[in-house]
Design a protein around this motif. Structure first.
Motif: not given
Length: 303
Positions: A137, A188, A191-193, A196
Protein backbone atom coordinates in the motif's frame (compact mmCIF):
# COMPACT_ATOMS: atom_id res chain seq x y z
CA UNK A 1 6.86 -3.54 14.27
CA UNK A 2 9.27 -5.27 11.89
CA UNK A 3 11.41 -4.46 8.88
CA UNK A 4 9.55 -6.69 6.43
CA UNK A 5 8.50 -10.34 6.25
CA UNK A 6 12.08 -11.61 6.33
CA UNK A 7 12.66 -9.92 9.70
CA UNK A 8 9.33 -11.06 11.16
CA UNK A 9 9.85 -14.68 10.12
CA UNK A 10 13.35 -14.65 11.57
CA UNK A 11 11.89 -13.73 14.95
CA UNK A 12 9.13 -16.35 14.70
CA UNK A 13 11.67 -18.98 13.66
CA UNK A 14 13.66 -18.18 16.79
CA UNK A 15 10.59 -19.02 18.86
CA UNK A 16 10.05 -22.32 17.02
CA UNK A 17 13.62 -23.54 16.61
CA UNK A 18 13.61 -26.06 19.47
CA UNK A 19 9.93 -26.71 20.17
CA UNK A 20 8.47 -26.92 16.62
CA UNK A 21 11.19 -28.04 14.18
CA UNK A 22 8.91 -28.97 11.21
CA UNK A 23 7.00 -26.28 9.31
CA UNK A 24 4.50 -26.91 6.51
CA UNK A 25 4.62 -24.42 3.63
CA UNK A 26 2.39 -24.01 0.60
CA UNK A 27 3.60 -25.60 -2.64
CA UNK A 28 3.64 -23.71 -4.92
CA UNK A 29 4.30 -20.85 -2.56
CA UNK A 30 6.43 -17.87 -1.68
CA UNK A 31 10.14 -18.73 -1.85
CA UNK A 32 11.35 -16.29 0.84
CA UNK A 33 9.76 -18.06 3.85
CA UNK A 34 11.32 -21.36 2.79
CA UNK A 35 14.79 -19.80 2.79
CA UNK A 36 14.34 -17.94 6.08
CA UNK A 37 12.95 -20.94 7.95
CA UNK A 38 15.62 -23.31 6.61
CA UNK A 39 18.37 -20.85 7.45
CA UNK A 40 17.16 -20.96 11.05
CA UNK A 41 17.49 -24.74 11.20
CA UNK A 42 13.83 -25.64 10.71
CA UNK A 43 12.69 -28.48 8.44
CA UNK A 44 10.42 -27.14 5.70
CA UNK A 45 7.79 -29.56 4.40
CA UNK A 46 6.00 -28.64 1.13
CA UNK A 47 2.23 -29.22 1.22
CA UNK A 48 0.12 -29.03 -1.97
CA UNK A 49 -2.22 -26.12 -2.61
CA UNK A 50 -5.77 -26.69 -3.85
CA UNK A 51 -8.48 -24.23 -4.87
CA UNK A 52 -9.39 -23.86 -1.19
CA UNK A 53 -5.83 -23.13 -0.09
CA UNK A 54 -3.39 -25.49 1.61
CA UNK A 55 -4.51 -29.14 1.39
CA UNK A 56 -5.60 -29.75 4.99
CA UNK A 57 -5.59 -33.54 4.67
CA UNK A 58 -1.98 -33.41 3.46
CA UNK A 59 -1.17 -31.02 6.31
CA UNK A 60 -2.52 -33.49 8.88
CA UNK A 61 -0.36 -36.24 7.38
CA UNK A 62 2.78 -34.08 7.20
CA UNK A 63 3.78 -34.45 10.84
CA UNK A 64 4.24 -30.68 11.10
CA UNK A 65 3.26 -28.64 14.12
CA UNK A 66 3.40 -25.28 12.28
CA UNK A 67 1.77 -24.21 9.02
CA UNK A 68 2.74 -21.10 7.04
CA UNK A 69 -0.20 -19.96 4.89
CA UNK A 70 -1.36 -17.01 2.75
CA UNK A 71 -5.15 -17.52 3.07
CA UNK A 72 -6.38 -14.12 1.86
CA UNK A 73 -4.60 -14.34 -1.51
CA UNK A 74 -2.46 -17.43 -1.90
CA UNK A 75 0.89 -16.72 -3.49
CA UNK A 76 1.24 -17.38 -6.36
CA UNK A 77 -2.07 -18.98 -7.40
CA UNK A 78 -4.29 -16.30 -5.87
CA UNK A 79 -6.79 -18.68 -4.27
CA UNK A 80 -8.81 -17.34 -1.34
CA UNK A 81 -9.24 -19.84 1.48
CA UNK A 82 -12.98 -20.23 2.23
CA UNK A 83 -14.26 -19.63 5.75
CA UNK A 84 -14.99 -23.35 6.13
CA UNK A 85 -11.35 -24.24 5.49
CA UNK A 86 -10.14 -21.41 7.72
CA UNK A 87 -12.16 -22.78 10.59
CA UNK A 88 -10.78 -26.29 9.94
CA UNK A 89 -7.22 -24.93 9.99
CA UNK A 90 -7.92 -23.08 13.24
CA UNK A 91 -9.33 -26.29 14.71
CA UNK A 92 -6.22 -28.22 13.56
CA UNK A 93 -4.10 -25.78 15.51
CA UNK A 94 -6.38 -25.67 18.56
CA UNK A 95 -7.02 -29.39 18.94
CA UNK A 96 -3.40 -30.50 18.44
CA UNK A 97 -1.63 -27.61 20.13
CA UNK A 98 -0.14 -26.53 16.79
CA UNK A 99 0.57 -23.05 15.41
CA UNK A 100 -0.31 -21.15 12.24
CA UNK A 101 1.74 -18.37 10.64
CA UNK A 102 -0.75 -16.23 8.71
CA UNK A 103 0.91 -13.99 6.10
CA UNK A 104 -1.74 -11.40 5.22
CA UNK A 105 0.44 -9.59 2.72
CA UNK A 106 -2.09 -7.85 0.42
CA UNK A 107 -5.62 -8.28 1.78
CA UNK A 108 -6.29 -4.54 1.27
CA UNK A 109 -6.12 -5.07 -2.51
CA UNK A 110 -9.33 -6.98 -3.12
CA UNK A 111 -11.32 -5.85 -6.17
CA UNK A 112 -14.53 -7.84 -5.92
CA UNK A 113 -16.65 -9.46 -3.23
CA UNK A 114 -16.54 -8.92 0.49
CA UNK A 115 -13.30 -9.54 2.41
CA UNK A 116 -13.16 -12.73 4.47
CA UNK A 117 -12.02 -12.36 8.11
CA UNK A 118 -8.42 -13.30 8.75
CA UNK A 119 -7.60 -16.44 10.72
CA UNK A 120 -6.45 -14.22 13.57
CA UNK A 121 -9.72 -12.30 13.39
CA UNK A 122 -11.74 -15.52 13.48
CA UNK A 123 -9.76 -16.79 16.47
CA UNK A 124 -8.13 -13.89 18.38
CA UNK A 125 -7.17 -16.20 21.23
CA UNK A 126 -5.80 -18.94 18.97
CA UNK A 127 -2.17 -19.87 18.40
CA UNK A 128 -1.95 -17.75 15.25
CA UNK A 129 1.06 -15.60 14.34
CA UNK A 130 -0.41 -12.81 12.22
CA UNK A 131 2.00 -11.03 9.84
CA UNK A 132 1.12 -7.94 7.81
CA UNK A 133 2.99 -5.36 5.75
CA UNK A 134 2.77 -1.80 4.45
CA UNK A 135 4.85 -2.64 1.36
CA UNK A 136 1.95 -3.11 -1.05
CA UNK A 137 0.00 0.00 0.00
CA UNK A 138 2.91 2.38 0.67
CA UNK A 139 6.28 1.21 -0.63
CA UNK A 140 8.55 -1.80 -0.14
CA UNK A 141 11.43 0.67 0.25
CA UNK A 142 10.08 1.70 3.68
CA UNK A 143 10.66 -1.79 5.13
CA UNK A 144 7.71 -1.47 7.50
CA UNK A 145 5.68 -4.48 8.57
CA UNK A 146 4.09 -5.82 11.73
CA UNK A 147 3.16 -9.00 13.53
CA UNK A 148 0.56 -9.86 16.14
CA UNK A 149 1.68 -12.67 18.45
CA UNK A 150 -0.44 -15.05 20.51
CA UNK A 151 -0.62 -14.07 24.18
CA UNK A 152 0.87 -17.41 25.22
CA UNK A 153 4.20 -16.80 23.47
CA UNK A 154 4.80 -13.25 24.73
CA UNK A 155 6.92 -14.34 27.74
CA UNK A 156 9.21 -16.37 25.46
CA UNK A 157 9.35 -13.55 22.93
CA UNK A 158 10.36 -11.02 25.60
CA UNK A 159 12.92 -13.40 27.05
CA UNK A 160 14.59 -13.98 23.69
CA UNK A 161 14.22 -10.60 22.04
CA UNK A 162 13.60 -8.13 24.86
CA UNK A 163 17.07 -6.60 24.43
CA UNK A 164 16.77 -6.19 20.65
CA UNK A 165 16.59 -2.69 19.15
CA UNK A 166 13.90 -1.80 16.62
CA UNK A 167 14.94 -2.75 13.08
CA UNK A 168 12.47 -0.38 11.45
CA UNK A 169 12.89 3.39 11.51
CA UNK A 170 11.25 4.99 14.56
CA UNK A 171 10.83 8.20 12.56
CA UNK A 172 8.89 6.39 9.85
CA UNK A 173 6.82 4.53 12.45
CA UNK A 174 5.86 7.81 14.11
CA UNK A 175 5.07 9.44 10.78
CA UNK A 176 2.83 6.53 9.76
CA UNK A 177 1.11 6.56 13.15
CA UNK A 178 0.23 10.26 12.72
CA UNK A 179 -0.87 9.57 9.13
CA UNK A 180 -3.36 7.02 10.52
CA UNK A 181 -4.46 9.17 13.46
CA UNK A 182 -5.45 11.99 11.10
CA UNK A 183 -7.63 9.65 9.02
CA UNK A 184 -5.45 9.58 5.93
CA UNK A 185 -4.76 5.84 5.95
CA UNK A 186 -8.21 4.61 4.93
CA UNK A 187 -8.47 7.25 2.21
CA UNK A 188 -5.05 6.25 0.92
CA UNK A 189 -6.04 2.57 0.80
CA UNK A 190 -9.16 3.39 -1.22
CA UNK A 191 -7.13 5.51 -3.64
CA UNK A 192 -4.46 2.83 -4.12
CA UNK A 193 -7.09 0.10 -4.50
CA UNK A 194 -8.86 2.10 -7.21
CA UNK A 195 -5.61 2.63 -9.12
CA UNK A 196 -4.55 -1.00 -8.82
CA UNK A 197 -7.97 -2.20 -9.95
CA UNK A 198 -7.58 -0.17 -13.15
CA UNK A 199 -4.27 -1.92 -13.79
CA UNK A 200 -5.76 -5.31 -12.91
CA UNK A 201 -8.71 -4.81 -15.27
CA UNK A 202 -6.43 -3.53 -18.03
CA UNK A 203 -4.34 -6.69 -17.70
CA UNK A 204 -7.39 -8.97 -17.95
CA UNK A 205 -8.61 -7.13 -21.05
CA UNK A 206 -5.18 -7.32 -22.64
CA UNK A 207 -4.87 -11.05 -21.98
CA UNK A 208 -8.28 -11.68 -23.49
CA UNK A 209 -7.45 -9.52 -26.51
CA UNK A 210 -4.03 -10.96 -27.29
CA UNK A 211 -4.22 -14.54 -25.99
CA UNK A 212 -7.90 -15.40 -26.47
CA UNK A 213 -8.39 -19.13 -25.91
CA UNK A 214 -4.64 -19.66 -25.75
CA UNK A 215 -4.43 -18.98 -22.02
CA UNK A 216 -6.41 -19.18 -18.77
CA UNK A 217 -6.09 -16.64 -15.95
CA UNK A 218 -5.66 -17.91 -12.39
CA UNK A 219 -6.02 -15.78 -9.28
CA UNK A 220 -7.66 -12.65 -10.67
CA UNK A 221 -9.70 -10.31 -8.47
CA UNK A 222 -7.05 -9.31 -5.93
CA UNK A 223 -3.44 -8.38 -5.38
CA UNK A 224 -0.78 -7.22 -7.82
CA UNK A 225 -0.26 -10.33 -9.92
CA UNK A 226 -2.06 -13.09 -11.78
CA UNK A 227 -0.91 -16.45 -13.08
CA UNK A 228 -1.35 -17.27 -16.75
CA UNK A 229 -1.73 -20.91 -17.77
CA UNK A 230 -0.78 -21.29 -21.43
CA UNK A 231 -2.07 -24.03 -23.69
CA UNK A 232 -0.18 -25.63 -26.53
CA UNK A 233 3.20 -24.06 -25.76
CA UNK A 234 6.10 -26.40 -26.45
CA UNK A 235 8.92 -24.18 -25.14
CA UNK A 236 10.55 -24.87 -21.82
CA UNK A 237 10.20 -22.27 -19.08
CA UNK A 238 13.86 -21.30 -19.43
CA UNK A 239 13.48 -20.75 -23.17
CA UNK A 240 10.23 -18.81 -22.72
CA UNK A 241 11.72 -16.50 -20.07
CA UNK A 242 14.77 -15.89 -22.26
CA UNK A 243 12.74 -15.11 -25.40
CA UNK A 244 10.35 -12.86 -23.48
CA UNK A 245 13.32 -10.95 -22.07
CA UNK A 246 14.73 -10.47 -25.56
CA UNK A 247 11.34 -9.04 -26.59
CA UNK A 248 11.41 -6.57 -23.68
CA UNK A 249 9.18 -8.45 -21.21
CA UNK A 250 10.74 -9.52 -17.92
CA UNK A 251 9.23 -12.70 -16.47
CA UNK A 252 9.74 -14.23 -13.04
CA UNK A 253 10.07 -18.03 -13.40
CA UNK A 254 7.03 -19.78 -11.95
CA UNK A 255 9.28 -22.71 -11.03
CA UNK A 256 10.81 -20.53 -8.29
CA UNK A 257 7.54 -20.91 -6.36
CA UNK A 258 7.84 -24.72 -6.38
CA UNK A 259 9.71 -26.24 -3.45
CA UNK A 260 12.84 -27.94 -4.71
CA UNK A 261 12.60 -26.25 -8.10
CA UNK A 262 11.24 -28.20 -11.03
CA UNK A 263 9.10 -26.78 -13.79
CA UNK A 264 5.37 -26.29 -14.12
CA UNK A 265 5.26 -25.98 -17.88
CA UNK A 266 3.06 -23.28 -19.33
CA UNK A 267 2.59 -21.25 -16.12
CA UNK A 268 3.55 -17.57 -16.12
CA UNK A 269 3.56 -15.22 -13.14
CA UNK A 270 2.54 -11.73 -14.31
CA UNK A 271 3.01 -8.79 -11.94
CA UNK A 272 1.43 -5.44 -12.81
CA UNK A 273 1.95 -3.29 -9.72
CA UNK A 274 4.80 -1.17 -11.14
CA UNK A 275 3.16 -0.65 -14.55
CA UNK A 276 0.75 1.96 -15.84
CA UNK A 277 -2.51 0.79 -17.48
CA UNK A 278 -1.41 2.16 -20.86
CA UNK A 279 1.80 0.10 -20.72
CA UNK A 280 0.08 -3.17 -19.94
CA UNK A 281 -1.57 -3.80 -23.30
CA UNK A 282 1.71 -3.36 -25.17
CA UNK A 283 3.55 -5.68 -22.76
CA UNK A 284 0.91 -8.41 -23.11
CA UNK A 285 0.97 -8.02 -26.89
CA UNK A 286 4.74 -8.57 -26.94
CA UNK A 287 4.39 -11.55 -24.62
CA UNK A 288 1.68 -13.12 -26.79
CA UNK A 289 3.95 -12.91 -29.83
CA UNK A 290 6.59 -14.87 -27.94
CA UNK A 291 4.20 -17.45 -26.53
CA UNK A 292 1.85 -18.00 -29.44
CA UNK A 293 4.14 -17.66 -32.45
CA UNK A 294 4.57 -21.01 -34.25
CA UNK A 295 7.98 -22.61 -33.96
CA UNK A 296 10.31 -22.06 -36.90
CA UNK A 297 10.81 -25.25 -38.89
CA UNK A 298 14.48 -26.04 -39.56
CA UNK A 299 15.49 -25.52 -43.18
CA UNK A 300 16.32 -28.76 -44.98
CA UNK A 301 18.65 -28.44 -47.95
CA UNK A 302 17.95 -30.48 -51.05
CA UNK A 303 14.73 -32.03 -51.47
Amino acid sequence: MCAGLQHALSLVAGLFRHSRPRVAVENPGYFLPRSVLRNHGLEVVPVPVRSGGMDLDALRQSGCSVAYVTPSHQFPLGHVMPVENRLKLIEWARAEGHAVIEDDYDSELRYKGEPIPSLQGLSPDGNIFYLGTFSKILSPALRLSYMVLPQAVLPAYRRLFGDYQSSSSLLEQSTLARFMEHGHWERHIRRVRTGCKRKHDALLRAIDRHFGDGADIIGQGAGLHVVLRLSGVSMSEEELVKKAGAAGVRLFPFSETLDGGGEDSGMLLLGFGAMQPEEIDRAVELLSRVCLSPPVEPFAAGG
